[in-house]
Design an enzyme around this catalytic site. Sequence first.
Site, PDB file in Angstrom:
ATOM      1  N   ASP A   8       0.875  -1.170   0.000  1.00  0.00           N
ATOM      2  CA  ASP A   8       0.000   0.000   0.000  1.00  0.00           C
ATOM      3  C   ASP A   8       0.916   1.226   0.000  1.00  0.00           C
ATOM      4  O   ASP A   8       2.143   1.100  -0.187  1.00  0.00           O
ATOM      5  CB  ASP A   8      -0.989  -0.020   1.182  1.00  0.00           C
ATOM      6  CG  ASP A   8      -0.319   0.220   2.532  1.00  0.00           C
ATOM      7  OD1 ASP A   8       0.932   0.343   2.582  1.00  0.00           O
ATOM      8  OD2 ASP A   8      -1.051   0.280   3.544  1.00  0.00           O
ATOM      9  N   HIS A   9       0.330   2.422   0.191  1.00  0.00           N
ATOM     10  CA  HIS A   9       1.128   3.656   0.159  1.00  0.00           C
ATOM     11  C   HIS A   9       2.209   3.659   1.245  1.00  0.00           C
ATOM     12  O   HIS A   9       3.301   4.165   1.035  1.00  0.00           O
ATOM     13  CB  HIS A   9       0.212   4.876   0.320  1.00  0.00           C
ATOM     14  CG  HIS A   9      -0.656   4.789   1.539  1.00  0.00           C
ATOM     15  ND1 HIS A   9      -1.712   3.892   1.622  1.00  0.00           N
ATOM     16  CD2 HIS A   9      -0.630   5.441   2.728  1.00  0.00           C
ATOM     17  CE1 HIS A   9      -2.296   4.020   2.800  1.00  0.00           C
ATOM     18  NE2 HIS A   9      -1.659   4.952   3.487  1.00  0.00           N
ATOM     19  N   CYS A  65       3.369  -2.938   3.913  1.00  0.00           N
ATOM     20  CA  CYS A  65       2.498  -1.802   4.242  1.00  0.00           C
ATOM     21  C   CYS A  65       3.240  -0.967   5.277  1.00  0.00           C
ATOM     22  O   CYS A  65       4.460  -1.101   5.409  1.00  0.00           O
ATOM     23  CB  CYS A  65       1.111  -2.254   4.705  1.00  0.00           C
ATOM     24  SG  CYS A  65       1.066  -3.288   6.176  1.00  0.00           S
ATOM     25  N   THR A  67       3.164  -0.987   8.617  1.00  0.00           N
ATOM     26  CA  THR A  67       3.675  -1.819   9.708  1.00  0.00           C
ATOM     27  C   THR A  67       3.957  -3.259   9.301  1.00  0.00           C
ATOM     28  O   THR A  67       4.628  -3.983  10.036  1.00  0.00           O
ATOM     29  CB  THR A  67       2.634  -1.883  10.836  1.00  0.00           C
ATOM     30  OG1 THR A  67       1.428  -2.455  10.282  1.00  0.00           O
ATOM     31  CG2 THR A  67       2.332  -0.507  11.403  1.00  0.00           C
ATOM     32  N   GLY A  70      -1.241  -5.254   8.655  1.00  0.00           N
ATOM     33  CA  GLY A  70      -2.449  -5.425   7.837  1.00  0.00           C
ATOM     34  C   GLY A  70      -2.212  -6.435   6.728  1.00  0.00           C
ATOM     35  O   GLY A  70      -3.054  -7.318   6.471  1.00  0.00           O
ATOM     36  N   MET A  71      -1.070  -6.335   6.072  1.00  0.00           N
ATOM     37  CA  MET A  71      -0.726  -7.279   4.994  1.00  0.00           C
ATOM     38  C   MET A  71      -0.674  -8.705   5.532  1.00  0.00           C
ATOM     39  O   MET A  71      -1.146  -9.644   4.885  1.00  0.00           O
ATOM     40  CB  MET A  71       0.630  -6.907   4.378  1.00  0.00           C
ATOM     41  CG  MET A  71       0.612  -5.657   3.522  1.00  0.00           C
ATOM     42  SD  MET A  71      -0.459  -5.876   2.073  1.00  0.00           S
ATOM     43  CE  MET A  71       0.058  -4.467   1.081  1.00  0.00           C
ATOM     44  N   HIS A  98      11.213 -23.336   9.905  1.00  0.00           N
ATOM     45  CA  HIS A  98      10.203 -23.945  10.775  1.00  0.00           C
ATOM     46  C   HIS A  98       8.798 -23.908  10.193  1.00  0.00           C
ATOM     47  O   HIS A  98       8.018 -24.836  10.401  1.00  0.00           O
ATOM     48  CB  HIS A  98      10.155 -23.229  12.130  1.00  0.00           C
ATOM     49  CG  HIS A  98      11.394 -23.411  12.953  1.00  0.00           C
ATOM     50  ND1 HIS A  98      11.391 -23.347  14.325  1.00  0.00           N
ATOM     51  CD2 HIS A  98      12.677 -23.653  12.600  1.00  0.00           C
ATOM     52  CE1 HIS A  98      12.618 -23.542  14.790  1.00  0.00           C
ATOM     53  NE2 HIS A  98      13.425 -23.718  13.752  1.00  0.00           N
ATOM     54  N   HIS A 134       8.039 -30.085  12.261  1.00  0.00           N
ATOM     55  CA  HIS A 134       7.548 -28.880  11.588  1.00  0.00           C
ATOM     56  C   HIS A 134       6.500 -29.230  10.527  1.00  0.00           C
ATOM     57  O   HIS A 134       5.502 -28.523  10.371  1.00  0.00           O
ATOM     58  CB  HIS A 134       8.717 -28.120  10.958  1.00  0.00           C
ATOM     59  CG  HIS A 134       9.664 -27.567  11.982  1.00  0.00           C
ATOM     60  ND1 HIS A 134       9.240 -26.870  13.083  1.00  0.00           N
ATOM     61  CD2 HIS A 134      11.010 -27.633  12.084  1.00  0.00           C
ATOM     62  CE1 HIS A 134      10.272 -26.518  13.824  1.00  0.00           C
ATOM     63  NE2 HIS A 134      11.364 -26.976  13.244  1.00  0.00           N
TER      64      HIS A 134
HETATM   65  C1  RB5 Z   1      -1.773   2.890   6.485  1.00  0.00           C
HETATM   66  O1  RB5 Z   1      -1.828   4.124   7.130  1.00  0.00           O
HETATM   67  C2  RB5 Z   1      -1.411   1.794   7.465  1.00  0.00           C
HETATM   68  O2  RB5 Z   1      -2.453   1.586   8.361  1.00  0.00           O
HETATM   69  C3  RB5 Z   1      -1.068   0.519   6.738  1.00  0.00           C
HETATM   70  O3  RB5 Z   1      -0.006   0.760   5.890  1.00  0.00           O
HETATM   71  C4  RB5 Z   1      -0.634  -0.641   7.597  1.00  0.00           C
HETATM   72  O4  RB5 Z   1       0.341  -0.260   8.514  1.00  0.00           O
HETATM   73  C5  RB5 Z   1      -1.712  -1.420   8.214  1.00  0.00           C
HETATM   74  O5  RB5 Z   1      -1.491  -2.443   8.887  1.00  0.00           O
END
Ligand code: RB5
Length: 144
Positions: A8-9, A65, A67, A70-71, A98, A134
Amino acid sequence: MKIALGSDHGGFVLKEEIKGHLLAKGYEVEDFGCYSLDSVDYNEAAISVSEGVASGLFNRGILVCGTGIGMSIMANKVKGIRAALVHDLFTAKATREHNDTNVLTMGGRVIGGGLALDIVDTWLETEFSNAERHLRRITKINNY
Ligand code: RB5
């Protein structure tokens, strides 16, 4: 090895850096976006990359992303995907040995490019251990 990439951005800049690195190393890469710093939901790229890996079109997927969280959550919803959120070299190696993870996620707002590229290399180059314990645990994940 064919690698599907997505961001994402919040992960765009790091995803572009990873793409250049992988292409320079001779990997076959497909970029499922995003393609700019404009704000987008992480879900679409996570689903495209994960479905591409789960279907066998790609050997591995890498998602970035802000953090990596989310991905990671989204990718792990796709049957057949074992995605790991990794920000250190020990975990990059261990999760291949593992967990036989097929998707790597990272946070573009968490780590710098230098460490991220080392993580990518370690994760791509480490083989699954094939240890019985495993395999048994992965089978339980697959069967759940
Ligand atoms: C976007 O602001 C942020 O929430 C996204 O990139 C990610 O960190 C979500 O888990």
